[in-house]
Design an enzyme around this catalytic site. Structure first.
Site, PDB file in Angstrom:
ATOM      1  N   HIS A 314       0.831  -1.199   0.000  1.00  0.00           N
ATOM      2  CA  HIS A 314       0.000   0.000   0.000  1.00  0.00           C
ATOM      3  C   HIS A 314       0.874   1.261   0.000  1.00  0.00           C
ATOM      4  O   HIS A 314       0.655   2.166   0.809  1.00  0.00           O
ATOM      5  CB  HIS A 314      -0.920   0.036   1.226  1.00  0.00           C
ATOM      6  CG  HIS A 314      -1.939  -1.042   1.262  1.00  0.00           C
ATOM      7  ND1 HIS A 314      -2.668  -1.342   2.415  1.00  0.00           N
ATOM      8  CD2 HIS A 314      -2.391  -1.904   0.313  1.00  0.00           C
ATOM      9  CE1 HIS A 314      -3.496  -2.335   2.148  1.00  0.00           C
ATOM     10  NE2 HIS A 314      -3.345  -2.693   0.889  1.00  0.00           N
ATOM     11  N   HIS A 358      -7.834  -0.153   3.856  1.00  0.00           N
ATOM     12  CA  HIS A 358      -7.356  -0.601   2.565  1.00  0.00           C
ATOM     13  C   HIS A 358      -7.538   0.558   1.583  1.00  0.00           C
ATOM     14  O   HIS A 358      -8.582   1.221   1.579  1.00  0.00           O
ATOM     15  CB  HIS A 358      -8.133  -1.835   2.100  1.00  0.00           C
ATOM     16  CG  HIS A 358      -7.907  -3.025   2.985  1.00  0.00           C
ATOM     17  ND1 HIS A 358      -7.836  -4.315   2.506  1.00  0.00           N
ATOM     18  CD2 HIS A 358      -7.714  -3.129   4.322  1.00  0.00           C
ATOM     19  CE1 HIS A 358      -7.622  -5.158   3.486  1.00  0.00           C
ATOM     20  NE2 HIS A 358      -7.542  -4.453   4.612  1.00  0.00           N
TER      21      HIS A 358
END
Length: 380
Positions: A314, A358
């Protein structure tokens, strides 16, 4: 109304009828028939070119690209934007392209003999990522997916089932449940990096098989993996090009677990997961921690954390957004690149802090916001 973001629940997946719904088969698919859209495949952006500008601010409205399947000897092509270039290459690719174009920290560009067209010290700095740590427990019985994943025949049968009618365990997400939790406030010796008392510091992801990117599954045994991911890391890394060759991967230093808070939070996530798995509800299933997860002393847990932690992929923040008048950062609130004209960045590299989630949803929100600004629908 303040929403409670802590606790355990079902994972919300962007899937439909056994198939992942990505930005490609939703946003892009809906736009594919537009006459003003051309998608060039097998292309590698080499750099942006500075073009003539009526002001003293360098304009970057030309993009040079080449065949993305080869590393040398291929012809280059240049396209000229009539209005703007929008760079969306992600938190690794975006700073790489900026640096190759002469937009970056002079300390990074000058040693490579790249003319510094815009001295932007924060390009490639502020790299933030969510550290991921697989915590594995041995379990009883054979209800996990380990036996299926070990057996090529069973696994191929599952693939064939999915290919035929999009059913079976492959049609589902790998992870169906997750949880969000906080570190005890008494252990936080810095300003709380979370967004508030109802916001998590770490995440727990429950996986019904051995999931470790660095270590292959043992030849026997069944396992439960409870992944912990630090959602509010305070460590910061860098992305720097190593040469003027766009095909050379940049030097990426995630600089993970370099602050006391990050190590403490990961240690506490391990302790919380072990308490969770030791609850009476698991007594007829969980045998116990596997390997070094059995450590109990803080120093031993810290060593386990450092040995096994990797990335959840990420990356964020390498072209961070700041206020228009700030000399820090890389882009303005309207996504324009400071010190330039004709250039915007729209990807997760512009976020100054990583979301405690997320990033798929946040990056869609970011893109929608940018689209409205670019179209002039939203005024700043």
């Amino acid at each position: 109304m303040i929403q409670q973001a802590l606790g355990t629940g079902w994972v919300q997946s962007t899937m439909s009828k056994g198939v992942r719904q990505s930005s490609s088969n939703t946003y892009l698919a809906n736009a594919n028939t537009r006459p003003n859209l051309t998608v060039v495949i097998n292309a590698m952006v080499v750099k942006l070119l500075s073009t003539a500008s009526p002001s003293k601010v360098p304009a970057f409205r030309s993009v040079v690209f080449t065949d993305g399947r080869s590393t040398s000897g291929t012809p280059t092509f240049t396209v000229q934007a009539t209005k703007e270039v929008i760079l969306s290459a992600g938190s690794i690719g975006t700073p790489q392209i900026l640096q190759l174009s002469g937009i970056g920290n002079s300390a990074d560009l000058t040693p490579l003999n790249i003319p510094v067209l815009v001295n932007s010290p924060m390009v490639g700095r502020n790299l933030i990522d969510h550290p991921l740590l697989p915590n594995i427990f041995s379990v009883k019985g054979n209800d996990s997916y380990d036996d299926t994943l070990r057996d090529p025949v069973q696994f191929q049968n599952a693939i064939n089932q999915w290919a035929a009618n999009k059913t079976g365990f492959i049609s589902n997400n790998l992870i169906n449940h997750y949880g969000f939790a906080r570190v005890n406030s008494s252990l936080i010796t810095i300003p709380d990096p979370s967004s508030g008392p109802n916001s998590p510091h770490f995440e727990m992801l429950f996986v019904n098989f051995w999931l470790d990117f660095a270590v292959s599954v043992p030849s026997t045994g069944n396992f439960l993996t409870i992944v912990s991911s630090l959602l509010t890391p305070t460590s910061r890394g860098t992305v720097k090009i190593r040469s003027t060759n766009p095909f050379d991967a940049p030097s990426i230093d995630p600089h993970m677990l370099t602050t006391d808070f990050d190590v403490t939070a990961m240690r506490e996530s391990v302790k919380a997961i072990k308490r969770f798995a030791a609850a009476p509800a698991w007594s007829d299933y969980v045998i116990g921690p596997f390997g070094n997860l059995s450590a109990t002393a803080d120093a031993d847990i810290d060593a386990y954390v450092r040995q096994r932690t990797t990335t959840i992929f990420h990356p964020t923040g390498t072209a961070s957004m700041t206020s228009k008048n700030s000399t820090n950062g890389v882009v303005n609130p309207d996504f324009t690149v400071k010190g330039t004209s004709g250039l915007r960045i729209v990807d997760l590299s512009v976020l100054p802090f990583i979301p405690a989630s997320h990033p798929q949803g946040p990056v869609y929100l970011l893109a929608e916001r940018a689209a409205d600004i670019i179209k002039g629908i939203v005024s700043l």
